[in-house]
Design a protein around this motif. Structure first.
Motif, mmCIF file in Angstrom:
data_model
loop_
_atom_site.group_PDB
_atom_site.id
_atom_site.type_symbol
_atom_site.label_atom_id
_atom_site.label_comp_id
_atom_site.label_asym_id
_atom_site.label_seq_id
_atom_site.Cartn_x
_atom_site.Cartn_y
_atom_site.Cartn_z
ATOM 1 N N GLN A 243 -9.530 -10.790 2.175
ATOM 2 C CA GLN A 243 -8.033 -10.665 2.792
ATOM 3 C C GLN A 243 -7.006 -10.963 1.553
ATOM 4 O OE1 GLN A 243 -7.199 -9.520 6.052
ATOM 5 N NE2 GLN A 243 -5.184 -9.657 5.910
ATOM 6 N N TYR B 125 -2.258 -11.097 9.514
ATOM 7 C CA TYR B 125 -3.542 -11.002 9.018
ATOM 8 C C TYR B 125 -3.829 -9.916 9.467
ATOM 9 C CZ TYR B 125 -3.970 -15.907 7.501
ATOM 10 O OH TYR B 125 -4.006 -17.068 6.779
ATOM 11 N N ASN C 187 -3.670 -5.968 5.010
ATOM 12 C CA ASN C 187 -4.233 -6.287 3.959
ATOM 13 C C ASN C 187 -3.733 -5.374 2.649
ATOM 14 O OD1 ASN C 187 -6.110 -7.490 2.026
ATOM 15 N ND2 ASN C 187 -7.750 -6.896 3.150
#
Length: 275
Positions: free
Chosen positions: A166, A235, A238
């Motif tokens: 990530q 999150y 990416n």
């Protein structure tokens, strides 16, 4: 005299205003640190008529998805004599690139920020193509004094998430101000203002812990971290944001090319103020 009118004088725009005022600019604006009420149409029209530069940092309305500035003042913006118009957009318009690099030619509108993408495109289309004054500046995660990993580590809110691969991009608020100023004399168009070192958020938190001589928080899964919906969206995407266009065409130079330089400077400033 150069006069800047800012829609939305929040954290980032206030840093820009402070820097320009130190060089003799007159700066007015709406928002928390501004002196003009957004709904006072007469005052806003008068300010736009006297501005040499106009900037909006106002995001789309969460309920309607519309850009409030364009909804209320698009015609006034087109008629304004300003020689430069800027819009602070977001690199969230690129969506999830699975960790790949994205530049200004990448497809937009595939992510979770469809309203932001539409606002980005609408600002680009504000002026006729041959007479455009518009600079759209796409920003990744913003950090700076009072809003950095140092603060999250100290207040216990920092988290390290176990998500190998990530990657995020970020930029120091001072470098955003520098990018905006560099664009005053640069070609119109879209520019990414990100630093040189995309990396995981874990590395940033760990660097802050080292600077503060504090232990890093434990690694957690997303489920264990119990993040807010906004953080979960962060999150879910990416990407690495390329900044070469701004460097080449605007002559933009980063004061803080990576998070370690930026965090170290923030901490040094804090300690100077405490001394």
């Amino acid at each position: 005299m150069s006069r800047l009118f800012i829609f939305g004088m929040g954290y980032t725009a206030s840093i820009l205003a402070q820097r320009l005022r130190a060089h003799g600019w007159q700066v007015q604006g709406t928002g928390r640190a501004g002196d003009t009420d957004f709904v006072d149409s007469a005052a806003v029209h008068a300010a736009l008529a006297g501005a040499s530069h106009i900037l909006s940092s106002v995001p789309p309305d969460r309920a309607s998805g519309a850009d409030p500035v364009l909804a209320a003042y698009a015609d006034a913006l087109r008629a304004a004599p300003a020689r430069w118009i800027g819009y602070l957009s977001s690199t969230g318009v690129y969506g999830d690139a699975r960790g790949a690099w994205v530049d200004e030619g990448a497809i937009v509108g595939t992510g979770r920020r469809n309203a932001r993408t539409q606002a980005d495109l609408d600002w680009q289309a504000l002026d006729p193509p041959l007479d455009s004054r518009v600079h759209v500046l796409r920003l990744p995660g913003i950090y700076g004094p009072g809003r950095s990993a140092l603060d999250r580590v100290r207040d216990g809110g920092a988290k390290r998430i176990a998500m190998p691969g990530q990657v995020f991009s970020r930029v120091h608020v001072d470098d955003i101000a520098g990018g905006v100023i560099a664009s005053f004399a640069g070609p119109v168009g879209v520019y990414n203002l990100a630093d040189d070192l995309p990396c995981s958020q874990n590395l940033v938190i760990e660097a802050a812990c080292r600077l503060l001589d504090m232990p890093p928080p434990p690694l957690q899964t997303l489920e264990e971290a119990k993040l807010s919906p906004m953080a979960l969206g962060f999150y879910a995407e990416n990407r690495r944001v390329a900044n070469g266009k701004a460097k080449r065409l605007l002559g933009w130079e980063l004061r803080y090319p990576d998070y370690e330089a930026g965090l170290a400077r923030i901490l040094a400033m804090e300690r100077q103020h405490q001394a």
